[in-house]
Design a protein around this motif. Structure first.
Motif, PDB file in Angstrom:
ATOM      1  N   LYS A 175       0.844  -1.206   0.000  1.00 25.45           N
ATOM      2  CA  LYS A 175       0.000   0.000   0.000  1.00 25.45           C
ATOM      3  C   LYS A 175       0.880   1.257   0.000  1.00 25.45           C
ATOM      4  O   LYS A 175       1.776   1.389   0.827  1.00 25.45           O
ATOM      5  CB  LYS A 175      -0.880  -0.021   1.247  1.00 25.45           C
ATOM      6  CG  LYS A 175      -2.014   0.959   1.193  1.00 25.45           C
ATOM      7  CD  LYS A 175      -2.780   0.929   2.504  1.00 25.45           C
ATOM      8  CE  LYS A 175      -3.627   2.182   2.631  1.00 25.45           C
ATOM      9  NZ  LYS A 175      -3.929   2.469   4.026  1.00 25.45           N
ATOM     10  N   THR A 176       0.631   2.123  -0.930  1.00 19.23           N
ATOM     11  CA  THR A 176       1.435   3.332  -1.060  1.00 19.23           C
ATOM     12  C   THR A 176       0.602   4.557  -0.716  1.00 19.23           C
ATOM     13  O   THR A 176      -0.475   4.755  -1.266  1.00 19.23           O
ATOM     14  CB  THR A 176       1.965   3.475  -2.502  1.00 19.23           C
ATOM     15  OG1 THR A 176       2.561   2.249  -2.884  1.00 19.23           O
ATOM     16  CG2 THR A 176       2.969   4.588  -2.613  1.00 19.23           C
ATOM     17  N   THR A 177       1.097   5.352   0.225  1.00 19.23           N
ATOM     18  CA  THR A 177       0.376   6.579   0.576  1.00 19.23           C
ATOM     19  C   THR A 177       1.318   7.765   0.482  1.00 19.23           C
ATOM     20  O   THR A 177       2.536   7.617   0.603  1.00 19.23           O
ATOM     21  CB  THR A 177      -0.207   6.530   1.996  1.00 19.23           C
ATOM     22  OG1 THR A 177       0.839   6.190   2.902  1.00 19.23           O
ATOM     23  CG2 THR A 177      -1.323   5.531   2.109  1.00 19.23           C
ATOM     24  N   LEU A 178       0.738   8.933   0.308  1.00 19.76           N
ATOM     25  CA  LEU A 178       1.534  10.143   0.118  1.00 19.76           C
ATOM     26  C   LEU A 178       0.823  11.322   0.755  1.00 19.76           C
ATOM     27  O   LEU A 178      -0.395  11.441   0.664  1.00 19.76           O
ATOM     28  CB  LEU A 178       1.706  10.379  -1.391  1.00 19.76           C
ATOM     29  CG  LEU A 178       2.243  11.709  -1.884  1.00 19.76           C
ATOM     30  CD1 LEU A 178       3.701  11.835  -1.528  1.00 19.76           C
ATOM     31  CD2 LEU A 178       2.064  11.831  -3.369  1.00 19.76           C
ATOM     32  N   SER A 179       1.578  12.161   1.436  1.00 15.41           N
ATOM     33  CA  SER A 179       0.999  13.423   1.909  1.00 15.41           C
ATOM     34  C   SER A 179       2.036  14.515   1.711  1.00 15.41           C
ATOM     35  O   SER A 179       3.229  14.266   1.830  1.00 15.41           O
ATOM     36  CB  SER A 179       0.580  13.319   3.374  1.00 15.41           C
ATOM     37  OG  SER A 179       1.709  13.341   4.187  1.00 15.41           O
ATOM     38  N   VAL A 180       1.586  15.692   1.379  1.00 16.40           N
ATOM     39  CA  VAL A 180       2.546  16.766   1.092  1.00 16.40           C
ATOM     40  C   VAL A 180       2.312  17.978   1.989  1.00 16.40           C
ATOM     41  O   VAL A 180       1.240  18.153   2.554  1.00 16.40           O
ATOM     42  CB  VAL A 180       2.478  17.222  -0.388  1.00 16.40           C
ATOM     43  CG1 VAL A 180       2.902  16.135  -1.310  1.00 16.40           C
ATOM     44  CG2 VAL A 180       1.102  17.741  -0.725  1.00 16.40           C
ATOM     45  N   GLY A 181       3.367  18.768   2.135  1.00 22.75           N
ATOM     46  CA  GLY A 181       3.263  20.051   2.827  1.00 22.75           C
ATOM     47  C   GLY A 181       3.111  19.971   4.330  1.00 22.75           C
ATOM     48  O   GLY A 181       2.632  20.908   4.943  1.00 22.75           O
ATOM     49  N   SER A 182       3.517  18.862   4.944  1.00 18.80           N
ATOM     50  CA  SER A 182       3.313  18.755   6.393  1.00 18.80           C
ATOM     51  C   SER A 182       4.405  19.465   7.188  1.00 18.80           C
ATOM     52  O   SER A 182       4.221  19.757   8.361  1.00 18.80           O
ATOM     53  CB  SER A 182       3.228  17.289   6.804  1.00 18.80           C
ATOM     54  OG  SER A 182       4.265  16.571   6.218  1.00 18.80           O
ATOM     55  N   ILE A 183       5.532  19.742   6.561  1.00 14.03           N
ATOM     56  CA  ILE A 183       6.605  20.447   7.272  1.00 14.03           C
ATOM     57  C   ILE A 183       6.574  21.921   6.886  1.00 14.03           C
ATOM     58  O   ILE A 183       6.668  22.271   5.717  1.00 14.03           O
ATOM     59  CB  ILE A 183       7.961  19.797   6.978  1.00 14.03           C
ATOM     60  CG1 ILE A 183       7.993  18.422   7.626  1.00 14.03           C
ATOM     61  CG2 ILE A 183       9.102  20.635   7.516  1.00 14.03           C
ATOM     62  CD1 ILE A 183       9.053  17.533   7.116  1.00 14.03           C
ATOM     63  N   THR A 184       6.417  22.773   7.900  1.00 14.68           N
ATOM     64  CA  THR A 184       6.138  24.182   7.609  1.00 14.68           C
ATOM     65  C   THR A 184       7.404  25.023   7.464  1.00 14.68           C
ATOM     66  O   THR A 184       7.339  26.125   6.950  1.00 14.68           O
ATOM     67  CB  THR A 184       5.285  24.774   8.734  1.00 14.68           C
ATOM     68  OG1 THR A 184       5.906  24.463   9.979  1.00 14.68           O
ATOM     69  CG2 THR A 184       3.889  24.244   8.699  1.00 14.68           C
ATOM     70  N   THR A 185       8.523  24.503   7.929  1.00 14.29           N
ATOM     71  CA  THR A 185       9.731  25.323   7.917  1.00 14.29           C
ATOM     72  C   THR A 185      10.462  25.287   6.580  1.00 14.29           C
ATOM     73  O   THR A 185      11.428  26.001   6.403  1.00 14.29           O
ATOM     74  CB  THR A 185      10.694  24.872   9.019  1.00 14.29           C
ATOM     75  OG1 THR A 185      10.758  23.462   9.007  1.00 14.29           O
ATOM     76  CG2 THR A 185      10.262  25.363  10.361  1.00 14.29           C
ATOM     77  N   CYS A 186      10.054  24.427   5.665  1.00 17.31           N
ATOM     78  CA  CYS A 186      10.759  24.361   4.391  1.00 17.31           C
ATOM     79  C   CYS A 186       9.828  24.752   3.243  1.00 17.31           C
ATOM     80  O   CYS A 186       8.629  24.891   3.416  1.00 17.31           O
ATOM     81  CB  CYS A 186      11.357  22.984   4.176  1.00 17.31           C
ATOM     82  SG  CYS A 186      10.171  21.677   4.164  1.00 17.31           S
ATOM     83  N   SER A 187      10.412  24.888   2.064  1.00 20.43           N
ATOM     84  CA  SER A 187       9.638  25.385   0.924  1.00 20.43           C
ATOM     85  C   SER A 187       8.695  24.335   0.360  1.00 20.43           C
ATOM     86  O   SER A 187       7.661  24.670  -0.189  1.00 20.43           O
ATOM     87  CB  SER A 187      10.579  25.837  -0.176  1.00 20.43           C
ATOM     88  OG  SER A 187      11.535  26.697   0.339  1.00 20.43           O
ATOM     89  N   GLY A 188       9.085  23.099   0.462  1.00 18.90           N
ATOM     90  CA  GLY A 188       8.216  22.038  -0.034  1.00 18.90           C
ATOM     91  C   GLY A 188       8.561  20.753   0.667  1.00 18.90           C
ATOM     92  O   GLY A 188       9.724  20.504   0.980  1.00 18.90           O
TER      93      GLY A 188
END
Lengths: 298, 279
Positions: free
Chosen positions: B33-46
């Motif tokens: 099973k492959t899952t992905l989430s983006v933008g969870s770290i706020t201190t970096c640009s991406g």
């Protein structure tokens, strides 16, 4: 000297600051200089008011144990934006530890390179990380029964993914939870709490912004074992008067008790979760680990 | 049974593979099973977080400003700027993810993976203007892509490629002001922009070869037992960008063809996964 093998940029780069912030700082500095010329008294009267919560209020805490499958024990902890992952390996035998009567505890904290948008972190361990590793080490070593595991080593690795203040508190809490998850024998879990004193206000559980608001502000960190009512670590830095110290230490002690209750609840939940999972058909993990513990004791 | 697995792990596996299943219940071609989430770290640009089975990887991109090396006035500008790299990838397999790694120096696995990803990232044709810090491009953004493995349970290559790609899609850059030489400031009043990565996705899939069997998306145990490993990466135009085979025995032609077909089948899933999270 350590050599970095990683590929890098030959061009020197820097993290740009926000332009508005820069202008504001410039203004503040000029104002301060003017004030200093007018009066001889030291100013430093920065007033700060929290908007979203009370001074002694905590941010939301989330923790989960057992998320790194390769490790003996692990814990992921979030205090709103601050994100920390800790994994524990051991007690395991290494050739180096054969001579030790008790187990050796290794503690290593690492900031991810993207964990801060103001400070640059290298891939190699810098002095700040070394210093904080030592603080964590001293906080938790008092709680562990290392004499139960002779000739072994317990490794604690902590990775800071996102730094929004109170990293040490999160790291100590996560490390203690991970050690409990790994089944290392201990007297009690270590809960920790920190505060920053700005003028008269004592801010519990500060954010990164609050931590860097004033240079030389009084900071207090307390780690304690609540069921024994023992303090394992107390650090105070910066300028603070005596009454303020007493007051903030008391506030931090109350704060750690609150964190401890959350830790305890989480540990019970994780055990119940594990039991339920084992009950579904897999062999029971608990029994095998207990047997291993018994062997160790003998 | 457990003892058998510990003493003769390869024999244990063969017994399963004969019946076309794996000990964890998957068939030979099943992918975890492959899952992905983006933008969870706020201190970096991406940033992005990818999980394939138990393997988890977090990728963060730090944007920094620097002056590009001075371009010769008479020289061909486009040629030079193409060779000039703006993105630097690094993979960290620290002791936190597995006891196989130490903290003192980067492991060989991490270094080779880093080189592969650096080679791969140059295949993304991102226009140079996307990296301009100010309007004229006197200073440029440089992106440092750091991939940290949090849990090492095999198939780290796939996880890092997906993480790298989706984090790059997540990057927001801001226009800035140069006050004095070497004094760069972000202008928060200007709109932010994203990198234009279009039609250039990477679709990776790795395989492990045990005897004559090909296992897709191997876990750590399978990687250890395998005699060879294959990694295939496609781009959106169904062209192969990266094909790696390491192993002691040669690989049959039809095996390779089968692997390529399996990777193609994975195409839609990854495409959807990355797009859904970045819209």
């Amino acid at each position: 000297m350590k050599i970095d093998y990683r590929s890098g940029n030959s061009i020197k780069t820097q993290i740009p600051l926000d332009y508005k912030e820069y202008l504001k700082r410039k203004e503040d500095k000029q104002q301060q200089q003017q004030q200093q010329q007018q009066s001889t008294q030291p100013t430093g009267a920065i007033t700060y008011k929290r908007k979203d919560r009370l001074d002694e209020q905590f941010r939301q805490i989330f923790m989960k144990t057992g998320i790194v499958t390769q490790a003996s024990g692990s814990c992921y902890l979030e205090i709103e934006k601050t994100k920390v992952l800790c994994s524990v390996y051991g007690p395991r035998a290494t050739p180096k530890t054969e001579l030790f009567e008790t187990a050796k505890l290794n503690c290593e904290l690492k900031y991810a390179t993207f964990s801060s948008n103001k400070e640059k972190f290298d891939y190699l361990e810098n002095t700040k990380e070394k210093d904080q590793s030592l603080i964590i080490y001293q906080s938790i070593i008092g709680s562990l029964r290392l004499d139960k595991y002779p000739k072994t080593v317990v490794d604690v690795y902590i990775l800071v993914l996102n730094d929004d203040g109170d990293v040490l508190v999160s790291a100590i809490t996560a490390a203690s939870m991970a050690l409990a998850d790994a089944g290392v024998e201990m007297y009690d879990m270590v809960a920790s709490c920190s505060a920053v004193c700005i003028k008269d206000a004592t801010l519990i559980n500060p954010t990164a912004q609050e931590e860097t608001l004033t240079e030389g502000a009084g900071k207090i960190l307390v780690s304690k074992m609540p069921s024994h009512n023992n303090i394992t670590q107390l650090i105070q830095t910066g300028e603070l008067n005596y009454n303020n110290v007493l007051e903030s230490v008391n506030l931090c002690i109350d704060g750690s008790d609150k964190i401890y209750s959350i830790m305890k609840q989480n540990l019970i939940d994780s055990l119940l979760r594990q039991q339920k999972k084992d009950g579904d058909g897999n062999e029971i993990n608990g029994i095998t680990t207990n047997a291993a513990d018994d062997q160790m004791e003998e | 049974m457990e003892a058998f697995q510990k003493i003769h792990p390869l024999e244990f596996y063969r017994k399963f593979l004969e019946r076309s299943v794996r000990p964890d219940g998957r068939s030979l071609t099943d992918i975890r099973k492959t899952t992905l989430s983006v933008g969870s770290i706020t201190t970096c640009s991406g940033s992005s977080f990818v999980k394939i089975g138990n393997t988890s990887v977090v990728c963060g991109i730090r944007a920094e400003v620097g002056e590009p090396p001075s371009i010769n006035q008479t020289g061909i500008v486009s040629n030079q700027s193409k060779n000039h790299s703006y993105i630097f990838v690094n993979v960290e397999l620290g002791p936190i993810c597995s006891n196989a790694f130490s903290s003192s120096k980067p492991s060989e696995k991490a270094m080779s993976l880093g080189t592969q990803l650096n080679a791969l990232i140059n295949r993304l044709d991102i226009p140079t203007t996307d990296f301009y810090f100010d309007n004229e491009g006197k200073a440029r953004w440089y992106l440092y892509v750091d991939i940290y493995c949090l849990d090492y349970d095999g198939n780290i290559t796939d996880a890092s490629i997906i993480a790298m790609l989706s984090a790059l899609k997540n990057v927001t850059l801001q226009q800035g002001i140069i006050v004095e030489p070497n004094q760069y400031f972000k202008d928060s009043e200007q709109p932010t922009r994203k990198l234009s990565i279009q039609n250039n996705y990477f679709i990776p899939l790795s395989f492990a070869v045990i005897d004559d069997y090909i296992l897709s998306d191997p876990c750590l145990e399978e990687e250890k037992l395998s005699s060879g490993q294959i990694t295939i990466t496609f781009n959106e135009n169904q062209e192969i960008c990266l094909l790696l085979y390491t192993g002691t025995n040669g690989i049959a032609d039809d095996h390779l063809k089968k692997c390529i077909q399996l990777t193609k089948n994975r195409f839609d899933f990854i495409n959807k996964l990355v797009n859904e999270n970045n819209s």
